[in-house]
Design an enzyme around this catalytic site. Structure first.
Site, PDB file in Angstrom:
ATOM      1  CG  ASP A  13     101.457  98.809  62.271  1.00 15.46           C
ATOM      2  OD1 ASP A  13     101.691  98.438  61.106  1.00 15.46           O
ATOM      3  OD2 ASP A  13     101.202  99.989  62.588  1.00 15.46           O
ATOM      4  NE  ARG A  92      98.488 104.209  73.980  1.00 13.65           N
ATOM      5  CZ  ARG A  92      97.340 103.756  73.463  1.00 13.65           C
ATOM      6  NH1 ARG A  92      96.452 103.173  74.244  1.00 13.65           N
ATOM      7  NH2 ARG A  92      97.085 103.878  72.174  1.00 13.65           N
TER       8      ARG A  92
END
Ligand code: ARG
Length: 389
Positions: A13, A92
């Site tokens: 991706d 994150r």
């Protein structure tokens, strides 16, 4: 061409994103975060360049992940829905923060990630982007692009003359860093299906784990783990060591159905050997050194802290205020906890601290009892008073 900074993992991706952005007039700086996921970073850098990245920035963030994120969550006792120690969720905000810094330094026009529109990670990334660089454009190609399948992505890359080595698609989606591993998709999407042994990488099948228990002694100072079995480790090495010792004994597997921020439930498997041992040990030390009210109140805040972390609200006032609270709570969390690891199980078998509030003289049913039982009768009456008919 306008510059963008992409959080690049080396997967299909994010590789596809690079030429896709070029078509739209952007040149890509590929930001690679080394979080101890054990990937071949040279190969990942090569793939980024083959995909057309104009520049690469690679940072080793293991130390920061453990010291400034994982150990804060440890002190907070944060386990999302009582089970998940948040390895992915903690990484994150760290990645996003560095990505924003790079983007500012390089005067980039946009921040790019490869998350889908169904997960928590898009929210975590973009919340940090918007907090730290509210004016910068955000591009989430995977959420909007035309490709529906992996084959379409590979065809697209070929049409651009890009041949990158893509590994055969595993049926699972895996997120990995030094603090833990998350596995979902494939057969795991059926919550009734027992996870096949093949999905695990950090933990031994408990049935095949050693037939003799392993004891570990973890020493904390003010809520931070410093030693294992009397030997001092840096935070990163301590986590690595415990991952091995606990993992070898099959400790640290979690199988759960969790509530995602975006409203759906998902079935996820976690491997978090060091995290499980550390959380269990610190929780135990607290039982010795904290008074009853502090302990209970801390537990209420632990849940909130886990939710903030899971929901991408790491860089927020409340989360910082709570860190101050947990630092205060752990002023006396200094001591050692002894655990027994055996065939997937982790049990505490001993605890000690110079700040222990445990008084053997008060607790004993044997010789030397100092508990004045004559106080009890009056106490019991007053206790029952509100309910007496
Ligand atoms: N459900 C976890 C979280 O939201 C992990 C997400 C990534 N998992 C994965 N298997 N790719 O923090």
């Amino acid at each position: 061409m306008k510059k963008v900074v992409l959080a690049y993992s080396g997967g299909l991706d994010t590789s596809c994103i690079i030429p896709w952005l070029k078509d739209k007039g952007y040149e890509t700086i590929a930001f690679i975060a080394d979080l101890g996921q054990g990937d071949d970073f040279k190969a990942i850098e090569k793939r980024a360049l083959q995909s057309g990245a104009a520049q690469i920035v690679r940072l080793n963030l293991e130390k920061e992940l453990i010291e400034d994120y994982a150990f804060k969550a440890l002190k907070a006792g944060a386990a999302y829905e009582n089970k998940y120690y948040l390895a992915c969720a903690l990484s994150r905000p760290l990645i996003a923060r560095h990505q924003v810094e790079i983007a500012k330094k390089e005067k980039a026009a946009a921040l790019v990630h490869g998350c889908t529109g169904k997960g928590n990670d898009q929210v975590r990334f973009e919340t940090v982007y918007l907090t730290m660089a509210p004016k910068m454009e955000i591009i989430a190609p995977v959420r909007v692009w035309e490709f529906k399948t992996r084959d379409q992505e590979i065809d697209y890359l070929q049409s651009k003359g890009i041949t990158i080595h893509v590994t055969k698609k595993s049926p699972y989606s895996i997120d990995n860093n030094i603090y833990g591993r998350a596995i979902e998709c494939g057969v795991l999407e059926d919550p009734w299906c027992e996870p096949p042994e093949e999905i695990y990488a950090l933990t031994t099948d408990p049935a095949k784990a050693p037939d003799k228990p392993t004891y570990v002694e973890i020493t904390f100072e003010k809520g931070l783990p410093k030693k294992v079995d009397g030997k001092t480790y840096t935070p990163v090495n301590l986590v690595k060591h415990l991952n091995q010792v606990a993992g070898r004994n099959g400790v640290g597997r979690v199988d759960m159905v969790e509530n995602r921020l975006v409203g759906i439930k998902s079935r996820e498997i976690y491997e978090n050997p060091a995290g499980e041992v550390l959380h269990m040990a610190l929780r135990e030390l607290e039982t010795l050194v904290l008074d009853r009210d502090s302990m209970r109140f801390k537990q209420i805040l632990s849940q909130k802290y886990a939710e903030l972390t899971y929901n991408g609200l790491w860089f927020t006032p409340l989360k910082e205020q709570m860190d101050a609270f947990f630092n205060k709570v752990h002023e006396h969390s200094t001591g050692t906890v002894r655990l027994k690891l055996f065939k997937g199980g982790c049990r505490v078998v001993g605890r000690q601290s110079k700040y222990s509030r445990y008084r053997e003289k008060m607790a004993t049913y044997g010789e030397g009892d100092q508990f004045d039982q004559s106080l009890a009768e009056g106490f019991n009456h007053l206790w029952a008073m509100p309910f007496m008919k």
